[in-house]
Design a protein around this motif. Structure first.
Motif, PDB file in Angstrom:
ATOM      1  N   LYS A 150      -2.927   8.959  -7.996  1.00 27.94           N
ATOM      2  CA  LYS A 150      -3.395   9.622  -6.770  1.00 27.94           C
ATOM      3  C   LYS A 150      -3.589   8.599  -5.657  1.00 27.94           C
ATOM      4  O   LYS A 150      -3.229   8.865  -4.501  1.00 27.94           O
ATOM      5  CB  LYS A 150      -4.697  10.396  -7.040  1.00 27.94           C
ATOM      6  CG  LYS A 150      -4.516  11.593  -7.959  1.00 27.94           C
ATOM      7  CD  LYS A 150      -5.821  12.347  -8.169  1.00 27.94           C
ATOM      8  CE  LYS A 150      -5.605  13.556  -9.067  1.00 27.94           C
ATOM      9  NZ  LYS A 150      -6.869  14.305  -9.311  1.00 27.94           N
ATOM     10  N   TYR A 151      -4.146   7.456  -6.017  1.00 27.62           N
ATOM     11  CA  TYR A 151      -4.243   6.396  -5.017  1.00 27.62           C
ATOM     12  C   TYR A 151      -2.855   5.958  -4.568  1.00 27.62           C
ATOM     13  O   TYR A 151      -2.634   5.721  -3.375  1.00 27.62           O
ATOM     14  CB  TYR A 151      -5.013   5.186  -5.552  1.00 27.62           C
ATOM     15  CG  TYR A 151      -4.856   3.983  -4.651  1.00 27.62           C
ATOM     16  CD1 TYR A 151      -5.598   3.875  -3.481  1.00 27.62           C
ATOM     17  CD2 TYR A 151      -3.923   2.981  -4.935  1.00 27.62           C
ATOM     18  CE1 TYR A 151      -5.428   2.801  -2.621  1.00 27.62           C
ATOM     19  CE2 TYR A 151      -3.749   1.904  -4.079  1.00 27.62           C
ATOM     20  CZ  TYR A 151      -4.494   1.820  -2.927  1.00 27.62           C
ATOM     21  OH  TYR A 151      -4.309   0.769  -2.073  1.00 27.62           O
ATOM     22  N   ALA A 152      -1.931   5.840  -5.499  1.00 25.63           N
ATOM     23  CA  ALA A 152      -0.567   5.402  -5.162  1.00 25.63           C
ATOM     24  C   ALA A 152       0.053   6.315  -4.114  1.00 25.63           C
ATOM     25  O   ALA A 152       0.753   5.855  -3.206  1.00 25.63           O
ATOM     26  CB  ALA A 152       0.303   5.360  -6.413  1.00 25.63           C
TER      27      ALA A 152
ATOM     28  N   PRO B 226       5.775   0.245   0.784  1.00 26.58           N
ATOM     29  CA  PRO B 226       6.778  -0.644   0.208  1.00 26.58           C
ATOM     30  C   PRO B 226       6.174  -1.951  -0.296  1.00 26.58           C
ATOM     31  O   PRO B 226       5.369  -2.584   0.388  1.00 26.58           O
ATOM     32  CB  PRO B 226       7.737  -0.897   1.376  1.00 26.58           C
ATOM     33  CG  PRO B 226       7.559   0.274   2.279  1.00 26.58           C
ATOM     34  CD  PRO B 226       6.121   0.670   2.150  1.00 26.58           C
ATOM     35  N   GLY B 227       6.509  -2.319  -1.512  1.00 30.25           N
ATOM     36  CA  GLY B 227       6.062  -3.583  -2.078  1.00 30.25           C
ATOM     37  C   GLY B 227       4.679  -3.564  -2.696  1.00 30.25           C
ATOM     38  O   GLY B 227       4.259  -4.550  -3.301  1.00 30.25           O
ATOM     39  N   HIS B 228       3.958  -2.477  -2.550  1.00 31.34           N
ATOM     40  CA  HIS B 228       2.591  -2.399  -3.074  1.00 31.34           C
ATOM     41  C   HIS B 228       2.609  -1.625  -4.382  1.00 31.34           C
ATOM     42  O   HIS B 228       2.786  -0.400  -4.398  1.00 31.34           O
ATOM     43  CB  HIS B 228       1.683  -1.711  -2.057  1.00 31.34           C
ATOM     44  CG  HIS B 228       0.250  -1.591  -2.490  1.00 31.34           C
ATOM     45  ND1 HIS B 228      -0.381  -2.503  -3.311  1.00 31.34           N
ATOM     46  CD2 HIS B 228      -0.696  -0.642  -2.195  1.00 31.34           C
ATOM     47  CE1 HIS B 228      -1.627  -2.140  -3.501  1.00 31.34           C
ATOM     48  NE2 HIS B 228      -1.836  -1.017  -2.846  1.00 31.34           N
ATOM     49  N   GLN B 229       2.443  -2.335  -5.477  1.00 32.67           N
ATOM     50  CA  GLN B 229       2.397  -1.727  -6.800  1.00 32.67           C
ATOM     51  C   GLN B 229       0.981  -1.760  -7.347  1.00 32.67           C
ATOM     52  O   GLN B 229       0.223  -2.704  -7.101  1.00 32.67           O
ATOM     53  CB  GLN B 229       3.339  -2.460  -7.757  1.00 32.67           C
ATOM     54  CG  GLN B 229       4.812  -2.323  -7.396  1.00 32.67           C
ATOM     55  CD  GLN B 229       5.720  -2.893  -8.466  1.00 32.67           C
ATOM     56  OE1 GLN B 229       5.291  -3.680  -9.318  1.00 32.67           O
ATOM     57  NE2 GLN B 229       6.978  -2.499  -8.443  1.00 32.67           N
ATOM     58  N   VAL B 230       0.635  -0.716  -8.098  1.00 33.90           N
ATOM     59  CA  VAL B 230      -0.701  -0.616  -8.671  1.00 33.90           C
ATOM     60  C   VAL B 230      -0.599  -0.174 -10.122  1.00 33.90           C
ATOM     61  O   VAL B 230       0.488   0.127 -10.622  1.00 33.90           O
ATOM     62  CB  VAL B 230      -1.587   0.374  -7.879  1.00 33.90           C
ATOM     63  CG1 VAL B 230      -1.787  -0.109  -6.451  1.00 33.90           C
ATOM     64  CG2 VAL B 230      -1.002   1.785  -7.897  1.00 33.90           C
TER      65      VAL B 230
ATOM     66  N   ARG C 120      -1.732  -6.308  -8.769  1.00 39.46           N
ATOM     67  CA  ARG C 120      -0.819  -6.496  -9.893  1.00 39.46           C
ATOM     68  C   ARG C 120       0.089  -7.712  -9.671  1.00 39.46           C
ATOM     69  O   ARG C 120       0.462  -8.032  -8.544  1.00 39.46           O
ATOM     70  CB  ARG C 120       0.042  -5.256 -10.082  1.00 39.46           C
ATOM     71  CG  ARG C 120      -0.753  -3.979 -10.342  1.00 39.46           C
ATOM     72  CD  ARG C 120      -1.323  -3.933 -11.738  1.00 39.46           C
ATOM     73  NE  ARG C 120      -0.264  -3.789 -12.731  1.00 39.46           N
ATOM     74  CZ  ARG C 120      -0.402  -4.073 -14.023  1.00 39.46           C
ATOM     75  NH1 ARG C 120      -1.541  -4.577 -14.465  1.00 39.46           N
ATOM     76  NH2 ARG C 120       0.600  -3.903 -14.852  1.00 39.46           N
ATOM     77  N   LYS C 121       0.439  -8.371 -10.772  1.00 35.00           N
ATOM     78  CA  LYS C 121       1.303  -9.546 -10.725  1.00 35.00           C
ATOM     79  C   LYS C 121       2.476  -9.347 -11.696  1.00 35.00           C
ATOM     80  O   LYS C 121       2.460  -9.813 -12.837  1.00 35.00           O
ATOM     81  CB  LYS C 121       0.499 -10.809 -11.091  1.00 35.00           C
ATOM     82  CG  LYS C 121      -0.675 -11.093 -10.161  1.00 35.00           C
ATOM     83  CD  LYS C 121      -0.205 -11.381  -8.739  1.00 35.00           C
ATOM     84  CE  LYS C 121      -1.380 -11.609  -7.796  1.00 35.00           C
ATOM     85  NZ  LYS C 121      -0.942 -11.826  -6.397  1.00 35.00           N
TER      86      LYS C 121
ATOM     87  N   ILE D 172       3.104   0.975 -11.071  1.00 36.94           N
ATOM     88  CA  ILE D 172       3.823   2.046 -10.381  1.00 36.94           C
ATOM     89  C   ILE D 172       3.874   1.716  -8.893  1.00 36.94           C
ATOM     90  O   ILE D 172       3.003   1.027  -8.369  1.00 36.94           O
ATOM     91  CB  ILE D 172       3.163   3.433 -10.601  1.00 36.94           C
ATOM     92  CG1 ILE D 172       1.688   3.420 -10.141  1.00 36.94           C
ATOM     93  CG2 ILE D 172       3.271   3.859 -12.058  1.00 36.94           C
ATOM     94  CD1 ILE D 172       1.021   4.783 -10.205  1.00 36.94           C
ATOM     95  N   GLN D 173       4.885   2.207  -8.242  1.00 37.62           N
ATOM     96  CA  GLN D 173       5.061   1.954  -6.822  1.00 37.62           C
ATOM     97  C   GLN D 173       4.206   2.926  -6.010  1.00 37.62           C
ATOM     98  O   GLN D 173       4.158   4.119  -6.296  1.00 37.62           O
ATOM     99  CB  GLN D 173       6.532   2.115  -6.433  1.00 37.62           C
ATOM    100  CG  GLN D 173       6.850   1.910  -4.972  1.00 37.62           C
ATOM    101  CD  GLN D 173       6.500   0.516  -4.488  1.00 37.62           C
ATOM    102  OE1 GLN D 173       6.824  -0.471  -5.148  1.00 37.62           O
ATOM    103  NE2 GLN D 173       5.813   0.429  -3.356  1.00 37.62           N
TER     104      GLN D 173
END
Length: 432
Positions: free
Chosen positions: A96-98, A86-90, A66-67, A81-82
Protein backbone atom coordinates in the motif's frame (compact mmCIF):
# COMPACT_ATOMS: atom_id res chain seq x y z
CA UNK A 1 27.64 48.10 10.98
CA UNK A 2 29.17 44.65 11.49
CA UNK A 3 27.90 41.88 13.76
CA UNK A 4 30.34 42.64 16.56
CA UNK A 5 29.22 46.28 16.69
CA UNK A 6 25.60 45.13 16.86
CA UNK A 7 26.17 43.05 19.99
CA UNK A 8 24.16 44.11 23.03
CA UNK A 9 25.31 43.86 26.64
CA UNK A 10 23.11 40.79 27.02
CA UNK A 11 24.70 39.24 23.95
CA UNK A 12 28.16 39.90 25.33
CA UNK A 13 27.21 38.19 28.59
CA UNK A 14 25.88 35.25 26.58
CA UNK A 15 29.16 35.01 24.71
CA UNK A 16 31.01 34.83 28.02
CA UNK A 17 28.68 32.15 29.34
CA UNK A 18 28.69 30.11 26.13
CA UNK A 19 32.45 30.41 25.88
CA UNK A 20 32.63 28.62 29.18
CA UNK A 21 30.50 25.89 27.64
CA UNK A 22 32.80 25.54 24.65
CA UNK A 23 31.03 27.79 22.11
CA UNK A 24 33.37 30.30 20.48
CA UNK A 25 32.52 33.81 19.28
CA UNK A 26 32.25 32.65 15.62
CA UNK A 27 29.93 29.88 16.80
CA UNK A 28 27.84 32.38 18.74
CA UNK A 29 27.55 34.66 15.71
CA UNK A 30 26.56 31.71 13.55
CA UNK A 31 23.88 30.80 16.09
CA UNK A 32 22.63 34.39 16.11
CA UNK A 33 22.35 34.37 12.34
CA UNK A 34 20.44 31.09 12.48
CA UNK A 35 18.07 32.60 15.05
CA UNK A 36 17.42 35.58 12.76
CA UNK A 37 16.78 33.25 9.82
CA UNK A 38 14.37 31.17 11.90
CA UNK A 39 12.48 34.29 12.94
CA UNK A 40 12.10 35.33 9.32
CA UNK A 41 10.74 31.93 8.32
CA UNK A 42 8.45 31.22 11.26
CA UNK A 43 5.15 31.42 9.40
CA UNK A 44 3.23 28.23 10.18
CA UNK A 45 2.62 25.71 7.42
CA UNK A 46 0.56 23.46 9.69
CA UNK A 47 -1.28 23.61 12.99
CA UNK A 48 -1.19 19.92 13.95
CA UNK A 49 1.23 16.99 14.04
CA UNK A 50 0.49 13.27 13.87
CA UNK A 51 3.70 11.54 15.02
CA UNK A 52 3.72 7.77 14.47
CA UNK A 53 6.46 6.48 16.75
CA UNK A 54 7.89 3.08 15.75
CA UNK A 55 9.24 2.37 19.21
CA UNK A 56 12.01 -0.18 19.42
CA UNK A 57 13.76 0.76 16.20
CA UNK A 58 12.47 -0.42 12.83
CA UNK A 59 15.02 -1.98 10.48
CA UNK A 60 15.82 0.52 7.73
CA UNK A 61 17.15 -2.22 5.43
CA UNK A 62 14.02 -4.35 5.74
CA UNK A 63 11.61 -1.50 5.02
CA UNK A 64 12.30 1.70 3.07
CA UNK A 65 16.08 1.71 2.59
CA UNK A 66 16.54 -1.51 0.65
CA UNK A 67 19.96 -2.47 -0.71
CA UNK A 68 19.43 -4.90 -3.61
CA UNK A 69 23.15 -5.02 -4.40
CA UNK A 70 24.28 -5.74 -0.84
CA UNK A 71 25.47 -9.22 0.22
CA UNK A 72 22.80 -11.77 1.06
CA UNK A 73 23.60 -11.66 4.78
CA UNK A 74 22.77 -7.94 4.71
CA UNK A 75 19.67 -8.11 2.51
CA UNK A 76 17.95 -10.74 4.62
CA UNK A 77 14.84 -12.72 3.77
CA UNK A 78 12.55 -10.12 2.23
CA UNK A 79 12.09 -9.39 -1.44
CA UNK A 80 11.88 -5.86 -2.83
CA UNK A 81 8.98 -4.38 -4.77
CA UNK A 82 8.95 -1.32 -6.96
CA UNK A 83 7.01 1.71 -5.75
CA UNK A 84 5.23 4.26 -7.92
CA UNK A 85 8.43 6.33 -7.81
CA UNK A 86 11.15 5.27 -10.27
CA UNK A 87 14.13 3.68 -8.53
CA UNK A 88 12.47 3.51 -5.11
CA UNK A 89 12.12 -0.08 -3.94
CA UNK A 90 10.67 -1.17 -0.62
CA UNK A 91 9.94 -4.34 1.31
CA UNK A 92 7.39 -6.70 -0.22
CA UNK A 93 5.21 -6.30 2.90
CA UNK A 94 4.55 -2.63 2.13
CA UNK A 95 2.40 -2.79 -1.03
CA UNK A 96 0.00 0.00 0.00
CA UNK A 97 2.87 2.33 0.73
CA UNK A 98 4.47 1.33 -2.57
CA UNK A 99 1.33 2.47 -4.40
CA UNK A 100 1.19 5.77 -2.44
CA UNK A 101 4.92 6.55 -2.11
CA UNK A 102 4.56 9.65 -4.25
CA UNK A 103 2.45 11.22 -1.49
CA UNK A 104 5.26 11.03 1.09
CA UNK A 105 8.79 12.36 1.32
CA UNK A 106 11.53 10.10 2.63
CA UNK A 107 14.50 11.25 4.72
CA UNK A 108 17.34 8.71 4.87
CA UNK A 109 20.66 8.54 6.65
CA UNK A 110 19.54 10.15 9.92
CA UNK A 111 22.34 9.50 12.37
CA UNK A 112 23.07 9.92 16.07
CA UNK A 113 25.07 8.25 18.84
CA UNK A 114 22.43 7.05 21.35
CA UNK A 115 22.34 3.26 21.12
CA UNK A 116 19.88 2.60 23.98
CA UNK A 117 16.12 2.91 23.67
CA UNK A 118 15.46 5.55 26.37
CA UNK A 119 18.22 7.81 25.08
CA UNK A 120 17.22 7.28 21.45
CA UNK A 121 13.59 8.07 22.21
CA UNK A 122 14.66 11.12 24.21
CA UNK A 123 16.66 12.41 21.25
CA UNK A 124 13.93 12.02 18.63
CA UNK A 125 11.26 13.36 21.00
CA UNK A 126 13.15 16.53 21.93
CA UNK A 127 15.70 17.18 19.18
CA UNK A 128 18.47 17.28 21.77
CA UNK A 129 21.21 14.82 22.61
CA UNK A 130 20.26 13.47 26.05
CA UNK A 131 22.42 14.62 28.95
CA UNK A 132 22.14 13.68 32.65
CA UNK A 133 21.96 17.28 33.85
CA UNK A 134 18.82 18.34 31.98
CA UNK A 135 15.63 16.64 30.83
CA UNK A 136 14.37 18.44 27.75
CA UNK A 137 10.63 18.76 27.01
CA UNK A 138 9.23 16.61 24.23
CA UNK A 139 7.80 18.09 21.06
CA UNK A 140 4.20 17.64 22.16
CA UNK A 141 4.76 19.40 25.47
CA UNK A 142 6.27 22.42 23.73
CA UNK A 143 3.38 22.46 21.25
CA UNK A 144 0.94 22.43 24.18
CA UNK A 145 2.61 25.57 25.53
CA UNK A 146 3.08 27.38 22.22
CA UNK A 147 -0.15 26.57 20.36
CA UNK A 148 -3.59 27.26 21.80
CA UNK A 149 -5.94 24.30 21.83
CA UNK A 150 -9.62 23.84 22.64
CA UNK A 151 -10.33 24.18 26.40
CA UNK A 152 -12.25 20.89 26.48
CA UNK A 153 -9.47 18.84 24.82
CA UNK A 154 -5.81 18.27 25.68
CA UNK A 155 -3.13 19.91 23.57
CA UNK A 156 -1.15 16.68 23.45
CA UNK A 157 -2.69 13.19 23.30
CA UNK A 158 -0.67 9.95 23.36
CA UNK A 159 -2.31 6.81 21.96
CA UNK A 160 -2.27 4.51 23.85
CA UNK A 161 0.66 5.80 25.93
CA UNK A 162 4.18 7.17 25.63
CA UNK A 163 7.44 7.58 27.52
CA UNK A 164 7.79 11.11 26.13
CA UNK A 165 7.47 13.71 28.87
CA UNK A 166 7.47 17.42 29.61
CA UNK A 167 10.98 17.50 31.06
CA UNK A 168 11.85 20.74 32.84
CA UNK A 169 8.52 22.30 31.82
CA UNK A 170 6.69 20.23 34.42
CA UNK A 171 3.74 17.88 34.37
CA UNK A 172 1.26 20.61 33.45
CA UNK A 173 2.49 20.04 29.88
CA UNK A 174 2.58 16.24 30.01
CA UNK A 175 0.63 14.20 27.44
CA UNK A 176 -2.88 12.92 28.03
CA UNK A 177 -2.63 9.12 27.61
CA UNK A 178 -5.64 7.15 26.41
CA UNK A 179 -4.13 3.90 27.79
CA UNK A 180 -6.37 2.01 25.40
CA UNK A 181 -7.22 1.92 21.70
CA UNK A 182 -10.51 1.65 19.81
CA UNK A 183 -11.88 -1.74 18.80
CA UNK A 184 -14.15 -1.86 15.73
CA UNK A 185 -17.82 -2.20 16.60
CA UNK A 186 -17.29 -1.53 20.32
CA UNK A 187 -17.92 1.68 22.28
CA UNK A 188 -14.60 3.40 22.99
CA UNK A 189 -14.29 4.64 26.56
CA UNK A 190 -11.36 6.66 27.84
CA UNK A 191 -10.83 7.10 31.54
CA UNK A 192 -11.21 10.77 32.39
CA UNK A 193 -13.75 11.42 29.63
CA UNK A 194 -16.42 8.74 29.93
CA UNK A 195 -18.71 9.11 32.96
CA UNK A 196 -18.66 6.13 35.36
CA UNK A 197 -21.97 4.40 36.07
CA UNK A 198 -24.16 6.47 38.36
CA UNK A 199 -22.24 9.72 37.85
CA UNK A 200 -24.23 12.44 36.11
CA UNK A 201 -23.18 15.81 34.70
CA UNK A 202 -25.19 17.44 37.51
CA UNK A 203 -23.11 15.63 40.15
CA UNK A 204 -19.90 16.58 38.36
CA UNK A 205 -20.97 20.24 38.41
CA UNK A 206 -21.75 20.05 42.12
CA UNK A 207 -18.31 18.60 42.86
CA UNK A 208 -16.65 21.27 40.74
CA UNK A 209 -18.46 24.04 42.65
CA UNK A 210 -17.25 22.56 45.94
CA UNK A 211 -13.69 22.31 44.64
CA UNK A 212 -13.78 25.93 43.49
CA UNK A 213 -14.91 27.09 46.95
CA UNK A 214 -12.11 25.09 48.60
CA UNK A 215 -9.57 26.54 46.18
CA UNK A 216 -10.65 30.09 47.02
CA UNK A 217 -10.44 29.41 50.74
CA UNK A 218 -7.02 27.73 50.88
CA UNK A 219 -5.22 29.33 47.95
CA UNK A 220 -4.16 32.40 49.92
CA UNK A 221 -0.57 32.59 48.72
CA UNK A 222 0.84 32.63 45.20
CA UNK A 223 3.08 29.71 44.39
CA UNK A 224 5.28 28.68 41.50
CA UNK A 225 5.11 24.98 42.32
CA UNK A 226 5.08 22.91 39.11
CA UNK A 227 3.10 20.23 40.95
CA UNK A 228 0.33 22.63 41.94
CA UNK A 229 0.31 24.08 38.44
CA UNK A 230 -0.12 20.57 37.03
CA UNK A 231 -2.88 19.70 39.51
CA UNK A 232 -4.75 22.91 38.69
CA UNK A 233 -4.46 22.28 34.97
CA UNK A 234 -5.42 18.61 35.14
CA UNK A 235 -8.37 19.33 37.38
CA UNK A 236 -9.67 22.03 35.07
CA UNK A 237 -9.04 19.90 32.00
CA UNK A 238 -10.77 16.86 33.51
CA UNK A 239 -13.84 18.92 34.31
CA UNK A 240 -13.96 20.48 30.85
CA UNK A 241 -13.57 17.12 29.14
CA UNK A 242 -16.12 15.25 31.22
CA UNK A 243 -18.78 17.93 30.82
CA UNK A 244 -18.15 18.50 27.10
CA UNK A 245 -20.23 16.60 24.56
CA UNK A 246 -17.75 17.69 21.91
CA UNK A 247 -14.82 16.13 23.80
CA UNK A 248 -16.65 12.84 24.19
CA UNK A 249 -17.55 12.94 20.49
CA UNK A 250 -13.92 13.53 19.55
CA UNK A 251 -12.94 10.16 21.02
CA UNK A 252 -16.00 8.34 19.64
CA UNK A 253 -14.63 6.85 16.41
CA UNK A 254 -17.89 4.98 15.83
CA UNK A 255 -19.42 8.29 14.74
CA UNK A 256 -17.26 8.25 11.62
CA UNK A 257 -18.75 7.08 8.35
CA UNK A 258 -18.54 3.40 7.49
CA UNK A 259 -16.58 4.39 4.38
CA UNK A 260 -13.81 5.89 6.50
CA UNK A 261 -13.90 3.13 9.10
CA UNK A 262 -13.32 0.56 6.37
CA UNK A 263 -10.02 2.18 5.44
CA UNK A 264 -8.52 0.94 8.71
CA UNK A 265 -7.76 -2.68 9.52
CA UNK A 266 -8.81 -3.92 13.00
CA UNK A 267 -5.29 -4.07 14.44
CA UNK A 268 -4.34 -1.74 17.30
CA UNK A 269 -1.96 0.43 15.29
CA UNK A 270 -4.39 1.20 12.47
CA UNK A 271 -7.20 1.88 14.93
CA UNK A 272 -4.90 4.18 16.89
CA UNK A 273 -4.07 6.14 13.74
CA UNK A 274 -7.82 6.32 13.05
CA UNK A 275 -8.43 7.88 16.47
CA UNK A 276 -5.45 10.21 16.03
CA UNK A 277 -6.83 11.60 12.78
CA UNK A 278 -10.21 12.20 14.41
CA UNK A 279 -8.65 14.03 17.35
CA UNK A 280 -6.76 16.31 14.97
CA UNK A 281 -10.04 17.09 13.21
CA UNK A 282 -11.47 18.15 16.58
CA UNK A 283 -8.57 20.49 17.28
CA UNK A 284 -5.88 18.54 19.17
CA UNK A 285 -2.59 20.01 17.86
CA UNK A 286 -0.22 17.14 18.72
CA UNK A 287 -0.96 13.42 18.69
CA UNK A 288 1.49 10.56 19.09
CA UNK A 289 0.72 6.95 18.23
CA UNK A 290 3.24 4.53 19.70
CA UNK A 291 3.69 1.27 17.79
CA UNK A 292 5.81 -1.08 19.89
CA UNK A 293 7.60 -4.30 18.97
CA UNK A 294 10.40 -3.33 16.59
CA UNK A 295 13.24 -4.35 18.93
CA UNK A 296 14.03 -7.47 16.92
CA UNK A 297 17.31 -8.78 18.35
CA UNK A 298 15.92 -12.24 17.67
CA UNK A 299 13.79 -13.35 14.72
CA UNK A 300 13.99 -9.95 13.03
CA UNK A 301 12.22 -11.14 9.91
CA UNK A 302 9.41 -12.91 11.73
CA UNK A 303 8.90 -9.77 13.81
CA UNK A 304 8.85 -7.41 10.85
CA UNK A 305 6.65 -9.83 8.90
CA UNK A 306 4.12 -9.55 11.73
CA UNK A 307 4.39 -5.77 12.21
CA UNK A 308 4.67 -4.42 8.66
CA UNK A 309 1.12 -5.11 7.36
CA UNK A 310 -0.41 -2.95 10.10
CA UNK A 311 2.17 -0.23 9.46
CA UNK A 312 1.43 -0.39 5.74
CA UNK A 313 -2.28 0.04 6.30
CA UNK A 314 -2.10 2.56 9.13
CA UNK A 315 0.12 5.13 7.41
CA UNK A 316 -1.72 5.02 4.10
CA UNK A 317 -5.21 4.95 5.64
CA UNK A 318 -4.34 7.85 7.93
CA UNK A 319 -3.06 9.91 5.03
CA UNK A 320 -6.20 9.14 3.03
CA UNK A 321 -8.54 10.04 5.91
CA UNK A 322 -6.83 13.39 6.47
CA UNK A 323 -6.94 14.05 2.75
CA UNK A 324 -10.66 13.25 2.47
CA UNK A 325 -11.43 15.56 5.38
CA UNK A 326 -9.36 18.39 3.93
CA UNK A 327 -6.91 18.24 6.86
CA UNK A 328 -3.73 16.99 5.20
CA UNK A 329 -2.31 20.37 4.24
CA UNK A 330 -2.58 21.64 7.80
CA UNK A 331 -1.38 18.39 9.42
CA UNK A 332 2.24 17.24 9.40
CA UNK A 333 2.56 13.44 9.46
CA UNK A 334 5.87 12.17 10.85
CA UNK A 335 6.78 8.46 10.93
CA UNK A 336 10.00 7.18 12.51
CA UNK A 337 11.57 5.20 15.34
CA UNK A 338 14.54 5.96 17.57
CA UNK A 339 17.13 4.26 15.35
CA UNK A 340 17.64 1.69 12.60
CA UNK A 341 19.07 -1.82 12.94
CA UNK A 342 22.41 -3.38 12.10
CA UNK A 343 23.19 -4.38 8.52
CA UNK A 344 24.79 -7.53 9.92
CA UNK A 345 22.30 -10.24 10.86
CA UNK A 346 23.22 -11.80 14.21
CA UNK A 347 23.30 -15.49 15.20
CA UNK A 348 19.67 -15.29 16.38
CA UNK A 349 18.42 -14.21 12.94
CA UNK A 350 18.00 -10.74 14.42
CA UNK A 351 19.35 -7.25 13.94
CA UNK A 352 20.67 -5.12 16.77
CA UNK A 353 20.43 -1.39 17.60
CA UNK A 354 22.00 0.87 14.98
CA UNK A 355 21.76 4.61 15.66
CA UNK A 356 24.14 5.40 12.82
CA UNK A 357 21.37 5.02 10.20
CA UNK A 358 17.63 5.72 10.41
CA UNK A 359 14.83 7.00 8.20
CA UNK A 360 11.82 9.30 8.62
CA UNK A 361 8.72 9.66 6.48
CA UNK A 362 6.86 12.96 6.26
CA UNK A 363 3.69 14.04 4.52
CA UNK A 364 1.24 16.94 4.63
CA UNK A 365 1.95 20.17 6.48
CA UNK A 366 3.44 21.91 3.46
CA UNK A 367 5.95 19.10 2.77
CA UNK A 368 6.42 18.58 -0.96
CA UNK A 369 5.65 14.94 -1.76
CA UNK A 370 7.86 12.49 -3.64
CA UNK A 371 11.11 13.95 -2.32
CA UNK A 372 14.19 12.02 -1.23
CA UNK A 373 16.40 13.77 1.30
CA UNK A 374 19.70 12.22 2.32
CA UNK A 375 20.98 8.76 1.56
CA UNK A 376 23.07 5.84 2.79
CA UNK A 377 26.00 3.82 1.52
CA UNK A 378 25.58 0.77 -0.72
CA UNK A 379 25.92 -1.44 2.32
CA UNK A 380 23.37 0.59 4.31
CA UNK A 381 25.84 0.91 7.17
CA UNK A 382 26.33 4.70 7.20
CA UNK A 383 25.02 7.96 5.76
CA UNK A 384 26.50 8.64 2.34
CA UNK A 385 29.18 11.30 1.91
CA UNK A 386 26.61 14.02 1.16
CA UNK A 387 24.33 13.34 4.12
CA UNK A 388 24.55 14.89 7.58
CA UNK A 389 21.12 14.70 9.20
CA UNK A 390 20.49 14.44 12.94
CA UNK A 391 17.32 14.07 15.05
CA UNK A 392 17.89 17.73 15.93
CA UNK A 393 17.14 18.63 12.30
CA UNK A 394 13.90 16.63 12.32
CA UNK A 395 12.72 18.39 15.49
CA UNK A 396 13.73 21.84 14.22
CA UNK A 397 11.78 21.17 11.02
CA UNK A 398 8.69 20.05 12.93
CA UNK A 399 8.75 23.20 15.06
CA UNK A 400 9.31 25.36 11.98
CA UNK A 401 6.34 23.75 10.23
CA UNK A 402 4.14 24.75 13.18
CA UNK A 403 5.49 28.31 13.20
CA UNK A 404 7.54 27.75 16.38
CA UNK A 405 11.07 29.11 16.26
CA UNK A 406 13.35 26.15 17.18
CA UNK A 407 15.74 28.67 18.78
CA UNK A 408 13.08 29.92 21.19
CA UNK A 409 14.63 30.34 24.63
CA UNK A 410 12.99 28.80 27.67
CA UNK A 411 14.01 28.85 31.32
CA UNK A 412 14.24 25.72 33.42
CA UNK A 413 12.76 25.64 36.92
CA UNK A 414 16.23 26.52 38.23
CA UNK A 415 16.42 29.62 36.03
CA UNK A 416 18.78 28.19 33.45
CA UNK A 417 18.20 29.58 29.93
CA UNK A 418 18.04 26.96 27.19
CA UNK A 419 16.91 26.96 23.58
CA UNK A 420 14.46 24.39 22.21
CA UNK A 421 16.76 22.93 19.52
CA UNK A 422 20.00 24.90 19.46
CA UNK A 423 21.79 22.55 17.06
CA UNK A 424 18.97 21.74 14.63
CA UNK A 425 18.80 22.78 11.00
CA UNK A 426 15.44 23.55 9.39
CA UNK A 427 15.24 21.22 6.39
CA UNK A 428 13.91 23.79 3.97
CA UNK A 429 14.52 21.42 1.04
CA UNK A 430 11.44 19.48 2.17
CA UNK A 431 9.22 22.42 1.30
CA UNK A 432 10.89 23.60 -1.92
Amino acid sequence: MNQCQNMTRRSALQVGLLGGLGLTLPGFLKLSAARAESNEKSKAKADAVLFLNLAGGVSHLDTLDRKPDAPADTQGEFKSIQTCLPGHQVCEYLPKYAAAADQFSLIRGISHSAGAHPQGQSWISTGNRPVPALIYPSLGSVVTKEISSKPDLPGYVAIPKTEWNAGYMGDAYAPFKTNTVPRPGQPFQVRGISLPDGLTIEKVNQRQELLTKLDRRFKTEATESQLLEALDKFGSQAYNMITSKRARAAFDVEQESSQLRKLFTPDEFSQSVFLGCRLIEFGVPFVTVTYQGWDTHTENFAGHRRLLPALDNGITAGLEMLKQKGLLERTLIVIMGEFGRTPKINVNAGRDHYPRVNWCLMAGGGVKPAKFIGGTTKAGDAPDENTNIKPDDIAATIYHTLGINPLTEYYTNTGRPTMLVPHGRIMSELFA
